[in-house]
Design a protein around this motif. Structure first.
Motif, PDB file in Angstrom:
ATOM      1  N   MET A 163       0.855  -1.179   0.000  1.00  0.00           N
ATOM      2  CA  MET A 163       0.000   0.000   0.000  1.00  0.00           C
ATOM      3  C   MET A 163       0.894   1.233   0.000  1.00  0.00           C
ATOM      4  O   MET A 163       1.844   1.322   0.760  1.00  0.00           O
ATOM      5  CB  MET A 163      -0.897  -0.039   1.244  1.00  0.00           C
ATOM      6  CG  MET A 163      -2.002   0.974   1.220  1.00  0.00           C
ATOM      7  SD  MET A 163      -3.132   0.819   2.631  1.00  0.00           S
ATOM      8  CE  MET A 163      -4.459  -0.042   1.841  1.00  0.00           C
ATOM      9  N   SER A 164       0.573   2.180  -0.825  1.00  0.00           N
ATOM     10  CA  SER A 164       1.403   3.372  -0.926  1.00  0.00           C
ATOM     11  C   SER A 164       1.178   4.309   0.254  1.00  0.00           C
ATOM     12  O   SER A 164       0.192   4.200   0.979  1.00  0.00           O
ATOM     13  CB  SER A 164       1.103   4.106  -2.230  1.00  0.00           C
ATOM     14  OG  SER A 164      -0.171   4.731  -2.144  1.00  0.00           O
ATOM     15  N   GLU A 165       2.105   5.221   0.411  1.00  0.00           N
ATOM     16  CA  GLU A 165       2.013   6.212   1.490  1.00  0.00           C
ATOM     17  C   GLU A 165       0.732   7.041   1.351  1.00  0.00           C
ATOM     18  O   GLU A 165       0.046   7.313   2.335  1.00  0.00           O
ATOM     19  CB  GLU A 165       3.252   7.121   1.447  1.00  0.00           C
ATOM     20  CG  GLU A 165       3.415   8.009   2.650  1.00  0.00           C
ATOM     21  CD  GLU A 165       3.802   7.250   3.917  1.00  0.00           C
ATOM     22  OE1 GLU A 165       3.544   7.782   5.005  1.00  0.00           O
ATOM     23  OE2 GLU A 165       4.349   6.137   3.826  1.00  0.00           O
ATOM     24  N   ASP A 166       0.391   7.428   0.133  1.00  0.00           N
ATOM     25  CA  ASP A 166      -0.824   8.212  -0.091  1.00  0.00           C
ATOM     26  C   ASP A 166      -2.076   7.422   0.286  1.00  0.00           C
ATOM     27  O   ASP A 166      -3.016   7.977   0.852  1.00  0.00           O
ATOM     28  CB  ASP A 166      -0.915   8.650  -1.554  1.00  0.00           C
ATOM     29  CG  ASP A 166       0.119   9.710  -1.929  1.00  0.00           C
ATOM     30  OD1 ASP A 166       0.666  10.364  -1.015  1.00  0.00           O
ATOM     31  OD2 ASP A 166       0.368   9.873  -3.132  1.00  0.00           O
ATOM     32  N   ALA A 167      -2.068   6.134  -0.020  1.00  0.00           N
ATOM     33  CA  ALA A 167      -3.225   5.304   0.315  1.00  0.00           C
ATOM     34  C   ALA A 167      -3.384   5.180   1.827  1.00  0.00           C
ATOM     35  O   ALA A 167      -4.507   5.206   2.340  1.00  0.00           O
ATOM     36  CB  ALA A 167      -3.092   3.929  -0.327  1.00  0.00           C
ATOM     37  N   LEU A 168      -2.273   5.049   2.541  1.00  0.00           N
ATOM     38  CA  LEU A 168      -2.339   4.975   4.001  1.00  0.00           C
ATOM     39  C   LEU A 168      -2.877   6.268   4.594  1.00  0.00           C
ATOM     40  O   LEU A 168      -3.723   6.253   5.495  1.00  0.00           O
ATOM     41  CB  LEU A 168      -0.957   4.678   4.589  1.00  0.00           C
ATOM     42  CG  LEU A 168      -0.469   3.246   4.457  1.00  0.00           C
ATOM     43  CD1 LEU A 168       0.981   3.148   4.911  1.00  0.00           C
ATOM     44  CD2 LEU A 168      -1.340   2.319   5.275  1.00  0.00           C
ATOM     45  N   GLU A 169      -2.396   7.393   4.106  1.00  0.00           N
ATOM     46  CA  GLU A 169      -2.878   8.689   4.599  1.00  0.00           C
ATOM     47  C   GLU A 169      -4.348   8.891   4.281  1.00  0.00           C
ATOM     48  O   GLU A 169      -5.117   9.385   5.111  1.00  0.00           O
ATOM     49  CB  GLU A 169      -2.022   9.808   4.027  1.00  0.00           C
ATOM     50  CG  GLU A 169      -0.615   9.832   4.600  1.00  0.00           C
ATOM     51  CD  GLU A 169       0.295  10.838   3.927  1.00  0.00           C
ATOM     52  OE1 GLU A 169      -0.166  11.548   3.020  1.00  0.00           O
ATOM     53  OE2 GLU A 169       1.470  10.888   4.326  1.00  0.00           O
ATOM     54  N   ALA A 170      -4.750   8.495   3.074  1.00  0.00           N
ATOM     55  CA  ALA A 170      -6.157   8.626   2.692  1.00  0.00           C
ATOM     56  C   ALA A 170      -7.038   7.728   3.551  1.00  0.00           C
ATOM     57  O   ALA A 170      -8.120   8.146   3.989  1.00  0.00           O
ATOM     58  CB  ALA A 170      -6.336   8.286   1.213  1.00  0.00           C
ATOM     59  N   ALA A 171      -6.579   6.521   3.817  1.00  0.00           N
ATOM     60  CA  ALA A 171      -7.351   5.609   4.667  1.00  0.00           C
ATOM     61  C   ALA A 171      -7.452   6.159   6.087  1.00  0.00           C
ATOM     62  O   ALA A 171      -8.517   6.077   6.717  1.00  0.00           O
ATOM     63  CB  ALA A 171      -6.709   4.229   4.683  1.00  0.00           C
ATOM     64  N   HIS A 172      -6.362   6.715   6.590  1.00  0.00           N
ATOM     65  CA  HIS A 172      -6.377   7.293   7.931  1.00  0.00           C
ATOM     66  C   HIS A 172      -7.344   8.477   7.993  1.00  0.00           C
ATOM     67  O   HIS A 172      -8.111   8.611   8.949  1.00  0.00           O
ATOM     68  CB  HIS A 172      -4.971   7.726   8.333  1.00  0.00           C
ATOM     69  CG  HIS A 172      -4.913   8.386   9.665  1.00  0.00           C
ATOM     70  ND1 HIS A 172      -5.129   7.701  10.843  1.00  0.00           N
ATOM     71  CD2 HIS A 172      -4.698   9.679  10.022  1.00  0.00           C
ATOM     72  CE1 HIS A 172      -5.036   8.536  11.855  1.00  0.00           C
ATOM     73  NE2 HIS A 172      -4.777   9.742  11.378  1.00  0.00           N
ATOM     74  N   GLN A 173      -7.337   9.324   6.990  1.00  0.00           N
ATOM     75  CA  GLN A 173      -8.242  10.475   6.955  1.00  0.00           C
ATOM     76  C   GLN A 173      -9.697  10.010   6.888  1.00  0.00           C
ATOM     77  O   GLN A 173     -10.561  10.563   7.570  1.00  0.00           O
ATOM     78  CB  GLN A 173      -7.923  11.384   5.766  1.00  0.00           C
ATOM     79  CG  GLN A 173      -8.799  12.614   5.693  1.00  0.00           C
ATOM     80  CD  GLN A 173      -8.715  13.488   6.937  1.00  0.00           C
ATOM     81  OE1 GLN A 173      -7.636  13.745   7.458  1.00  0.00           O
ATOM     82  NE2 GLN A 173      -9.855  13.937   7.432  1.00  0.00           N
ATOM     83  N   ALA A 174      -9.965   8.998   6.082  1.00  0.00           N
ATOM     84  CA  ALA A 174     -11.332   8.471   5.991  1.00  0.00           C
ATOM     85  C   ALA A 174     -11.785   7.915   7.338  1.00  0.00           C
ATOM     86  O   ALA A 174     -12.931   8.097   7.755  1.00  0.00           O
ATOM     87  CB  ALA A 174     -11.410   7.394   4.909  1.00  0.00           C
ATOM     88  N   TYR A 175     -10.871   7.230   8.027  1.00  0.00           N
ATOM     89  CA  TYR A 175     -11.168   6.679   9.342  1.00  0.00           C
ATOM     90  C   TYR A 175     -11.484   7.797  10.336  1.00  0.00           C
ATOM     91  O   TYR A 175     -12.461   7.714  11.084  1.00  0.00           O
ATOM     92  CB  TYR A 175      -9.984   5.841   9.825  1.00  0.00           C
ATOM     93  CG  TYR A 175     -10.155   5.274  11.205  1.00  0.00           C
ATOM     94  CD1 TYR A 175     -10.963   4.162  11.427  1.00  0.00           C
ATOM     95  CD2 TYR A 175      -9.506   5.849  12.292  1.00  0.00           C
ATOM     96  CE1 TYR A 175     -11.124   3.644  12.706  1.00  0.00           C
ATOM     97  CE2 TYR A 175      -9.668   5.329  13.568  1.00  0.00           C
ATOM     98  CZ  TYR A 175     -10.470   4.234  13.769  1.00  0.00           C
ATOM     99  OH  TYR A 175     -10.636   3.732  15.033  1.00  0.00           O
TER     100      TYR A 175
END
Length: 74
Positions: free
Chosen positions: A1-13
């Protein structure tokens, strides 16, 4: 998982958590209003899909017990 995907998932959470907290506050306010307007706890529970214990716990968190009058006096 890319860094952007992790940040986006964290923001969605985080956004989902904030929405959940807001919904819980709104539900608590609705429970308090219904009880103050004389609606029985059993009916509030039915209408909200909660147990009567959960409704009583919501009321108790606002210092309302089985013995508290609707107007807030004891």
């Amino acid at each position: 998982m890319s860094e952007d995907a992790l940040e986006a998932a964290h923001q969605a959470y985080q956004s989902a958590q904030e929405a959940l907290h807001a919904a819980r506050r709104k539900l608590a306010e609705a429970v308090l209003d219904a009880y103050a307007n004389g609606e029985p706890v059993g009916r509030i529970a039915e209408r909200t899909g909660q147990s009567t214990t959960t409704v009583w716990n919501t009321l108790a968190a606002h210092d309302i017990t089985h013995h508290t009058r609707i107007n807030g006096s004891t």
